[in-house]
Scaffold this motif. Sequence first.
Motif, PDB file in Angstrom:
ATOM      1  N   LEU A 122     -25.432   1.439  34.270  1.00 58.81           N
ATOM      2  CA  LEU A 122     -25.173   2.056  35.572  1.00 58.81           C
ATOM      3  C   LEU A 122     -25.678   3.487  35.637  1.00 58.81           C
ATOM      4  O   LEU A 122     -26.112   3.948  36.690  1.00 58.81           O
ATOM      5  N   GLN A 123     -25.640   4.185  34.521  1.00 58.89           N
ATOM      6  CA  GLN A 123     -26.173   5.547  34.510  1.00 58.89           C
ATOM      7  C   GLN A 123     -27.699   5.523  34.624  1.00 58.89           C
ATOM      8  O   GLN A 123     -28.286   6.410  35.217  1.00 58.89           O
ATOM      9  N   ALA A 124     -28.327   4.480  34.081  1.00 58.46           N
ATOM     10  CA  ALA A 124     -29.777   4.338  34.187  1.00 58.46           C
ATOM     11  C   ALA A 124     -30.183   3.779  35.552  1.00 58.46           C
ATOM     12  O   ALA A 124     -31.219   4.145  36.105  1.00 58.46           O
ATOM     13  N   ARG A 125     -29.359   2.881  36.092  1.00 60.33           N
ATOM     14  CA  ARG A 125     -29.649   2.243  37.383  1.00 60.33           C
ATOM     15  C   ARG A 125     -28.352   2.146  38.183  1.00 60.33           C
ATOM     16  O   ARG A 125     -27.674   1.113  38.148  1.00 60.33           O
ATOM     17  N   PRO A 126     -27.994   3.215  38.881  1.00 63.63           N
ATOM     18  CA  PRO A 126     -26.696   3.271  39.570  1.00 63.63           C
ATOM     19  C   PRO A 126     -26.474   2.187  40.623  1.00 63.63           C
ATOM     20  O   PRO A 126     -25.339   1.911  40.983  1.00 63.63           O
ATOM     21  N   ARG A 127     -27.548   1.558  41.109  1.00 63.97           N
ATOM     22  CA  ARG A 127     -27.398   0.510  42.125  1.00 63.97           C
ATOM     23  C   ARG A 127     -27.217  -0.878  41.537  1.00 63.97           C
ATOM     24  O   ARG A 127     -27.106  -1.852  42.270  1.00 63.97           O
ATOM     25  N   ALA A 128     -27.177  -0.993  40.210  1.00 66.42           N
ATOM     26  CA  ALA A 128     -27.065  -2.309  39.575  1.00 66.42           C
ATOM     27  C   ALA A 128     -25.780  -3.014  40.014  1.00 66.42           C
ATOM     28  O   ALA A 128     -24.720  -2.405  40.078  1.00 66.42           O
ATOM     29  N   THR A 129     -25.912  -4.301  40.307  1.00 65.50           N
ATOM     30  CA  THR A 129     -24.751  -5.093  40.712  1.00 65.50           C
ATOM     31  C   THR A 129     -24.500  -6.263  39.761  1.00 65.50           C
ATOM     32  O   THR A 129     -23.531  -6.985  39.931  1.00 65.50           O
ATOM     33  N   LEU A 130     -25.398  -6.431  38.783  1.00 66.00           N
ATOM     34  CA  LEU A 130     -25.268  -7.509  37.813  1.00 66.00           C
ATOM     35  C   LEU A 130     -25.304  -6.948  36.399  1.00 66.00           C
ATOM     36  O   LEU A 130     -26.029  -5.984  36.127  1.00 66.00           O
ATOM     37  N   CYS A 131     -24.542  -7.559  35.498  1.00 66.61           N
ATOM     38  CA  CYS A 131     -24.623  -7.194  34.087  1.00 66.61           C
ATOM     39  C   CYS A 131     -25.981  -7.664  33.562  1.00 66.61           C
ATOM     40  O   CYS A 131     -26.682  -8.441  34.229  1.00 66.61           O
ATOM     41  N   MET A 132     -26.362  -7.208  32.399  1.00 64.72           N
ATOM     42  CA  MET A 132     -27.675  -7.562  31.848  1.00 64.72           C
ATOM     43  C   MET A 132     -27.841  -9.063  31.677  1.00 64.72           C
ATOM     44  O   MET A 132     -28.900  -9.613  31.985  1.00 64.72           O
ATOM     45  N   THR A 133     -26.796  -9.750  31.223  1.00 65.36           N
ATOM     46  CA  THR A 133     -26.884 -11.201  31.017  1.00 65.36           C
ATOM     47  C   THR A 133     -27.181 -11.908  32.330  1.00 65.36           C
ATOM     48  O   THR A 133     -28.093 -12.743  32.411  1.00 65.36           O
ATOM     49  N   CYS A 134     -26.426 -11.580  33.376  1.00 67.29           N
ATOM     50  CA  CYS A 134     -26.632 -12.220  34.679  1.00 67.29           C
ATOM     51  C   CYS A 134     -27.959 -11.803  35.299  1.00 67.29           C
ATOM     52  O   CYS A 134     -28.629 -12.622  35.945  1.00 67.29           O
ATOM     53  N   GLN A 135     -28.363 -10.543  35.099  1.00 67.71           N
ATOM     54  CA  GLN A 135     -29.645 -10.074  35.628  1.00 67.71           C
ATOM     55  C   GLN A 135     -30.791 -10.836  34.980  1.00 67.71           C
ATOM     56  O   GLN A 135     -31.733 -11.246  35.651  1.00 67.71           O
ATOM     57  N   GLU A 136     -30.714 -11.045  33.660  1.00 67.28           N
ATOM     58  CA  GLU A 136     -31.762 -11.784  32.961  1.00 67.28           C
ATOM     59  C   GLU A 136     -31.827 -13.228  33.444  1.00 67.28           C
ATOM     60  O   GLU A 136     -32.912 -13.774  33.625  1.00 67.28           O
ATOM     61  N   LYS A 137     -30.674 -13.845  33.668  1.00 66.79           N
ATOM     62  CA  LYS A 137     -30.652 -15.219  34.209  1.00 66.79           C
ATOM     63  C   LYS A 137     -31.307 -15.261  35.580  1.00 66.79           C
ATOM     64  O   LYS A 137     -32.089 -16.161  35.876  1.00 66.79           O
ATOM     65  N   GLN A 138     -30.983 -14.281  36.424  1.00 67.34           N
ATOM     66  CA  GLN A 138     -31.545 -14.251  37.776  1.00 67.34           C
ATOM     67  C   GLN A 138     -33.054 -14.042  37.716  1.00 67.34           C
ATOM     68  O   GLN A 138     -33.790 -14.656  38.470  1.00 67.34           O
ATOM     69  N   ASP A 139     -33.506 -13.163  36.821  1.00 65.59           N
ATOM     70  CA  ASP A 139     -34.940 -12.874  36.714  1.00 65.59           C
ATOM     71  C   ASP A 139     -35.732 -14.084  36.242  1.00 65.59           C
ATOM     72  O   ASP A 139     -36.912 -14.222  36.588  1.00 65.59           O
ATOM     73  N   ARG A 140     -35.111 -14.969  35.476  1.00 67.89           N
ATOM     74  CA  ARG A 140     -35.808 -16.163  34.988  1.00 67.89           C
ATOM     75  C   ARG A 140     -35.985 -17.198  36.084  1.00 67.89           C
ATOM     76  O   ARG A 140     -36.841 -18.067  35.979  1.00 67.89           O
ATOM     77  N   HIS A 141     -35.182 -17.147  37.112  1.00 66.62           N
ATOM     78  CA  HIS A 141     -35.255 -18.159  38.171  1.00 66.62           C
ATOM     79  C   HIS A 141     -36.060 -17.728  39.316  1.00 66.62           C
ATOM     80  O   HIS A 141     -36.482 -16.917  39.776  1.00 66.62           O
TER      81      HIS A 141
END
Length: 158
Positions: free
Chosen positions: A139-158
Amino acid sequence: MTTSSTAGPRTAAKKAAGTNRPSARKIAEQLRVKDDESPWSEDEISEVRGVLLEEIEQHRVELKLAEDELDDLLRASGDGSGDDQADAGAKTAEREHEISVAANARASLRQAEHALEQLEAGTYGICENCGNPIGKLRLQARPRATLCMTCQEKQDRH
């Protein structure tokens, strides 16, 4: 924070700085963190809030510029009579580019406003997919993030 000549950023800044805004201390007490992280500090909350407010202002300015440019392009396009195919194609590409720039600025603005709303509500940093903490470092690197890294990686794969 700088102010611009448009009413939008000033309105957002006033609203965020209003008397109804919870204190950084109260927000810090409410926010969840990962098990291996320290709780949010008041300074960290203030810093994230400032970054989000700056992003909101920046995206509003970008959106206004893109919309103004698109309006200018649409007014100047006329009926296209007398244009050869290359001119018409170039004008179409330029309009599509400005539409894309405006859409990206609008989406980024919504994300930053949403993150600020979550921060003020004490729900900032919770993954919108799995409900686990996103993590302070993310969140400090990307304050607008709404997904944890695990969920973000899953979303990016689809």
